[in-house]
Scaffold this active site. Structure first.
Site, PDB file in Angstrom:
ATOM      1  N   PHE A 147     125.995   6.561 -25.527  1.00  0.00           N
ATOM      2  CA  PHE A 147     127.039   5.549 -25.397  1.00  0.00           C
ATOM      3  C   PHE A 147     126.778   4.449 -26.423  1.00  0.00           C
ATOM      4  O   PHE A 147     125.634   3.993 -26.568  1.00  0.00           O
ATOM      5  CB  PHE A 147     127.060   4.974 -23.981  1.00  0.00           C
ATOM      6  CG  PHE A 147     128.291   4.164 -23.708  1.00  0.00           C
ATOM      7  CD1 PHE A 147     129.534   4.777 -23.661  1.00  0.00           C
ATOM      8  CD2 PHE A 147     128.211   2.804 -23.517  1.00  0.00           C
ATOM      9  CE1 PHE A 147     130.689   4.031 -23.418  1.00  0.00           C
ATOM     10  CE2 PHE A 147     129.353   2.051 -23.282  1.00  0.00           C
ATOM     11  CZ  PHE A 147     130.601   2.664 -23.235  1.00  0.00           C
TER      12      PHE A 147
ATOM     13  N   ASP B 130     119.446   7.458 -19.844  1.00  0.00           N
ATOM     14  CA  ASP B 130     120.592   6.769 -19.271  1.00  0.00           C
ATOM     15  C   ASP B 130     121.332   7.770 -18.381  1.00  0.00           C
ATOM     16  O   ASP B 130     121.797   8.810 -18.856  1.00  0.00           O
ATOM     17  CB  ASP B 130     121.497   6.256 -20.390  1.00  0.00           C
ATOM     18  CG  ASP B 130     122.650   5.394 -19.878  1.00  0.00           C
ATOM     19  OD1 ASP B 130     123.050   5.563 -18.702  1.00  0.00           O
ATOM     20  OD2 ASP B 130     123.174   4.575 -20.659  1.00  0.00           O
TER      21      ASP B 130
ATOM     22  N   TYR C 160     129.119   1.887 -10.882  1.00  0.00           N
ATOM     23  CA  TYR C 160     130.569   1.751 -10.694  1.00  0.00           C
ATOM     24  C   TYR C 160     131.328   3.023 -11.042  1.00  0.00           C
ATOM     25  O   TYR C 160     132.532   3.102 -10.815  1.00  0.00           O
ATOM     26  CB  TYR C 160     131.127   0.580 -11.510  1.00  0.00           C
ATOM     27  CG  TYR C 160     130.717   0.548 -12.964  1.00  0.00           C
ATOM     28  CD1 TYR C 160     131.354   1.351 -13.906  1.00  0.00           C
ATOM     29  CD2 TYR C 160     129.706  -0.294 -13.394  1.00  0.00           C
ATOM     30  CE1 TYR C 160     130.978   1.327 -15.234  1.00  0.00           C
ATOM     31  CE2 TYR C 160     129.325  -0.332 -14.716  1.00  0.00           C
ATOM     32  CZ  TYR C 160     129.957   0.477 -15.644  1.00  0.00           C
ATOM     33  OH  TYR C 160     129.579   0.454 -16.958  1.00  0.00           O
ATOM     34  N   LYS C 161     130.642   4.030 -11.560  1.00  0.00           N
ATOM     35  CA  LYS C 161     131.308   5.284 -11.905  1.00  0.00           C
ATOM     36  C   LYS C 161     131.264   6.222 -10.699  1.00  0.00           C
ATOM     37  O   LYS C 161     131.944   6.010  -9.700  1.00  0.00           O
ATOM     38  CB  LYS C 161     130.664   5.900 -13.142  1.00  0.00           C
ATOM     39  CG  LYS C 161     130.748   5.051 -14.406  1.00  0.00           C
ATOM     40  CD  LYS C 161     130.080   5.750 -15.575  1.00  0.00           C
ATOM     41  CE  LYS C 161     129.934   4.846 -16.790  1.00  0.00           C
ATOM     42  NZ  LYS C 161     131.225   4.524 -17.430  1.00  0.00           N
TER      43      LYS C 161
ATOM     44  N   ARG D   6     140.061  12.680 -21.522  1.00  0.00           N
ATOM     45  CA  ARG D   6     138.873  12.882 -20.678  1.00  0.00           C
ATOM     46  C   ARG D   6     139.259  12.797 -19.207  1.00  0.00           C
ATOM     47  O   ARG D   6     140.008  11.912 -18.796  1.00  0.00           O
ATOM     48  CB  ARG D   6     137.840  11.800 -21.022  1.00  0.00           C
ATOM     49  CG  ARG D   6     136.497  11.982 -20.382  1.00  0.00           C
ATOM     50  CD  ARG D   6     135.534  10.917 -20.854  1.00  0.00           C
ATOM     51  NE  ARG D   6     135.843   9.599 -20.288  1.00  0.00           N
ATOM     52  CZ  ARG D   6     134.969   8.600 -20.179  1.00  0.00           C
ATOM     53  NH1 ARG D   6     133.727   8.766 -20.622  1.00  0.00           N
ATOM     54  NH2 ARG D   6     135.315   7.445 -19.659  1.00  0.00           N
TER      55      ARG D   6
END
Length: 397
Positions: free
Chosen positions: A113, A184, A209-210, A356
């Site tokens: 990321f 990560d 939060y995902k 996505r």
């Protein structure tokens, strides 16, 4: 055996919406408003500052850390929650570098990321000492692990394509070369079984939060392997990471173990929301989740590729090499995604051309997958995306 029909009933899913973007932000668990309300009304309102002791706010980062630890294979007392993922990446990378002071290279990949790479660039630039960030293609990482490498810093699941690194194999190769690993887990925790202990990871970080459904702005977590817990040097020497915060000493002394990775005041209201979300995981077996994720992903890929020859699969065809998301290349991917969203199918776009979709079994089933695939096919094959309103770029894509 996990009952995914039951877990779906634990979420608020807006009427007319099929939500395939849990890899960006999970939907609202139905129990969250009550749990947050309890923090606001029964704790903050009635206890005020005494809530730090009476409601045990001060212990929430460790308590929630242990609950996340169970989802990623971390022993009790090795994971703590607080701050943002960027801060946790900064902490982990700095501590890892300090464990290999004689080496100069941090190895990462182009699938990481960007924020992780930005953090590394900033940290290495601030430290000086001729430190280097070396970024290679994901499939070339193993070939670049040499005795030059101080730290191998990777995101386990590629945020664009869903390509999954072999954490155990790459960690073993890094250790064989004398390097430290930082993983990560932003697209792994809550998406697939993770075993940081079995893989012998040195450090791991992730957001909540995902796939963990903690809500926008939910705090991050950090894991430190037990053998490093007392040596890891917290470059952000925060008050709550002090050995005795309320002694108010002028000089910093790190707390024992993972507690030293605490920095600032924990976000109590956000942690209440996260706690409600984590309760759902008490009903979920991670192996069941993975099996179901693959079933739904394969169904989705088959339906979309059969109906939409203009889309090209960007994710690995082998489900064992994917996380819990499916991505497609399309030359007008942004506009197409906006048209799909207008039909109530929520995915997202990642530059330069990726559509996505998160496959989240906690609240998606076969009917959702089939409906989403059919709507995507209509948008692509009718060229509905080729309308001016769908080509206007929003601030968040």
């Amino acid at each position: 055996m996990t009952d995914f029909t039951a877990t779906k009933r634990m979420f608020h899913l807006p009427e007319g919406m099929t939500y395939l973007d849990g890899n960006s932000l999970g939907p609202l668990p139905l129990a969250t408003p009550q749990r947050v309300g309890q923090t606001l009304q029964d704790e903050w309102a009635e206890m005020v500052i005494t809530g730090w002791n009476r409601a045990e706010w001060i212990h929430q980062p460790a308590r929630l850390g242990d609950r996340i630890g169970r989802l990623i294979g971390a022993p009790e007392g090795t994971c703590v929650v607080g701050d943002t993922l960027s801060i946790k990446v900064f902490q982990a990378l700095a501590a890892a570098l300090a464990l290999r002071p004689d080496r100069k290279v941090v190895l990462s990949d182009t699938g990481n990321f960007p924020s992780d790479l930005y953090i590394a660039q900033g940290l290495l630039g601030a430290l000086g000492q001729d430190l280097e960030l070396r970024v290679v293609a994901p499939e070339e990482v193993a070939d670049h692990i040499t005795d030059e490498i101080a730290v191998l810093m990777l995101t386990e699941v590629d945020y664009r394509t869903g390509r999954k690194h072999d954490m155990a194999a790459l960690t073993a190769k890094a250790h064989g070369a004398g390097a430290i690993t930082v993983w990560d887990l932003a697209h792994s925790a809550g998406a697939l079984p993770v075993d940081v202990t079995g893989a012998k990871a040195d450090f791991a970080v992730g957001c909540t939060y995902k796939f963990l459904n903690g809500g926008p702005g939910a705090p991050a977590f950090i894991f430190v392997a037990p053998q490093h817990a007392m040596q890891a040097r917290p470059i952000l020497a925060g008050w709550l990471g002090h050995a005795a915060p309320f002694a108010f000493e002028a000089a910093y002394r790190p707390a024992d173990g993972i507690a030293r990775m605490r920095v600032g005041t924990p976000p109590i209201i956000q942690m209440a929301a996260l706690e409600a979300a984590l309760n759902i995981w008490d009903h979920v077996d991670m192996n069941d989740l993975r099996t179901r994720s693959i079933e739904l992903s394969e169904r989705f890929i088959h339906a979309v590729t059969q109906a939409c020859p203009d889309l090209t699969l960007a994710s690995p065809t082998d489900p064992a090499q994917r996380g819990s998301q499916v991505s497609f290349h399309f030359h007008e991917g942004y506009a197409a995604m906006q048209a799909v969203i207008a039909r109530g199918i929520i995915g997202d776009f990642r530059a330069p051309d990726i559509m996505r979709f998160g496959i989240t079994p906690l609240y998606l089933d076969e009917a959702d997958i089939d409906h989403a695939a059919a709507q995507i096919a209509e948008v692509i094959n009718s060229k509905e995306w080729d309308r001016p309103e769908f080509k206007v770029r929003a601030a968040v894509t």
